[in-house]
Each structure stands twice: as C-alpha cells, then as structure tokens.
Design a protein around this motif. Structure first.
Motif, mmCIF file in Angstrom:
data_model
loop_
_atom_site.group_PDB
_atom_site.id
_atom_site.type_symbol
_atom_site.label_atom_id
_atom_site.label_comp_id
_atom_site.label_asym_id
_atom_site.label_seq_id
_atom_site.Cartn_x
_atom_site.Cartn_y
_atom_site.Cartn_z
ATOM 1 N N ASP A 1 -18.006 -4.682 40.918
ATOM 2 C CA ASP A 1 -17.485 -4.574 42.290
ATOM 3 C C ASP A 1 -16.850 -5.881 42.758
ATOM 4 O O ASP A 1 -15.713 -5.878 43.240
ATOM 5 C CB ASP A 1 -18.597 -4.113 43.238
ATOM 6 N N ARG B 1 -13.492 -6.442 41.072
ATOM 7 C CA ARG B 1 -12.403 -5.639 41.665
ATOM 8 C C ARG B 1 -11.876 -6.303 42.937
ATOM 9 O O ARG B 1 -10.671 -6.369 43.158
ATOM 10 C CB ARG B 1 -12.879 -4.227 41.972
ATOM 11 N N ALA C 1 -21.277 -5.804 48.326
ATOM 12 C CA ALA C 1 -21.093 -4.910 47.176
ATOM 13 C C ALA C 1 -22.255 -5.060 46.193
ATOM 14 O O ALA C 1 -22.795 -4.058 45.703
ATOM 15 C CB ALA C 1 -19.763 -5.217 46.483
ATOM 16 N N ARG D 1 -25.516 -2.296 45.247
ATOM 17 C CA ARG D 1 -25.854 -1.890 43.877
ATOM 18 C C ARG D 1 -27.317 -2.225 43.579
ATOM 19 O O ARG D 1 -28.052 -1.422 43.015
ATOM 20 C CB ARG D 1 -24.936 -2.576 42.871
#
Length: 170
Positions: A40, A43, A126, A130
């Motif tokens: 994440d 990205r 992010a 997770r």
C-alpha cells in the motif's frame, strides 16, 4: 487438528523443535507478509517517485521529531550518502525541514512539515489498516507471540533502539 491461525501446525507439534521445512515456510511467510505490508505505501509513493527509503525516513522523523541526522542514520542502518540523497529530495519537495541545532550548530534536526505529516498519515493509515485486520484475524495471543518473535529476531542493539522508541513515545 490445526491450531487457530497456524495452517499446517498440529497441536502435537512442538514449537521449540521446528523442522527445517517449518522454518522455511516461516521465512517464506515473512517475505510475502513484508510484500503485503509494503504494497500500500509503495503504491502511494510510486506516483511521487519515492521509495521505501523515503518512507522509512518519514516514519522515523515523525516518531522522533527533531531527531538528528546521525540518530536517523543509526536507526535506519544506511550509509550517510544514501540518507543524504533521500533527505535532499524530501527537503527539496517540502516534506522535511532541517534545522540547525541550538546547542551544537553542526547538528541538523529533522522535522516533518505539514505536507510531510499528511503524507506520513496516509502511509501509516494504510499500514495500520492492514495490521489491524491481521491482528483481529489472529487474536490477542497470536499478536503478543508475533511481537515476541519479532523482538527475538532483532540483534541486541536493534532491540535496544526499538525498545527506546517504544518508551519514548508511549
């Protein structure tokens, strides 16, 4: 019968005497978990032409505002040249501010700018999402065990650094 959260680990198997195959599976799980953990943020950073070194610098500057360049070098375990390249980019892009030390003018103290704080928030949100999902799926005993395993894998100096960060920010 498989134990909760441990596919392939039967209650009769002893965790103290793992086979090479079980250890290999654990090593591979760490590799794939790390890929997931960093996916994440990767990205988010890819569109900014930043990488994981930038992410780590932003993370630890956020954790210890005013940290010196030397402290950050020790924490990250990278070369001075590598860190300087990362810091130059972050400073030029307005995400990190470097201030001259008040007591020692040779020291440079690092702080996130409001823009840097915003990026750090997006990256950590992010990763927290997770980890939160994984922790919920695994349960509290597994979370405590996982942290114990991670701490046991650290070299003594790294563990001291990690524990001092935890104490400093708790």
């Amino acid at each position: 019968m498989e134990e909760r959260g441990h596919p392939g680990l039967h209650s009769g198997e002893s965790l103290l005497f793992l086979t090479d195959e079980q250890l290999r599976k654990g090593i591979e799980a760490m590799f794939f978990a790390y890929r997931g953990f960093t996916a994440d943020p990767d990205r988010i950073l890819s569109g900014m032409e930043y990488g994981r070194a930038h992410h780590r610098a932003i993370h630890f500057i956020n954790r210890s505002p005013g940290t010196t360049v030397n402290n950050l070098l020790n924490t990250l375990g990278v070369t001075k040249q590598s860190l300087n390249r990362v810091l130059r980019t972050l400073i030029a892009d307005g995400l990190v501010e470097s201030r001259v030390g008040e007591k020692d003018k040779r020291e440079r103290h690092l702080y996130l700018t409001p823009e840097g704080e915003g990026l750090e928030q997006r990256l950590s949100d992010a990763q927290r999402a997770r980890m939160r999902a994984a922790y919920r799926a695994a349960g509290p005993e597994a979370v405590a065990g996982f942290r114990t395993v991670l701490e046991a894998m650290m070299d003594p100096d790294m563990r001291r650094q990690y524990l001092s960060l935890r104490e400093e920010n708790s």
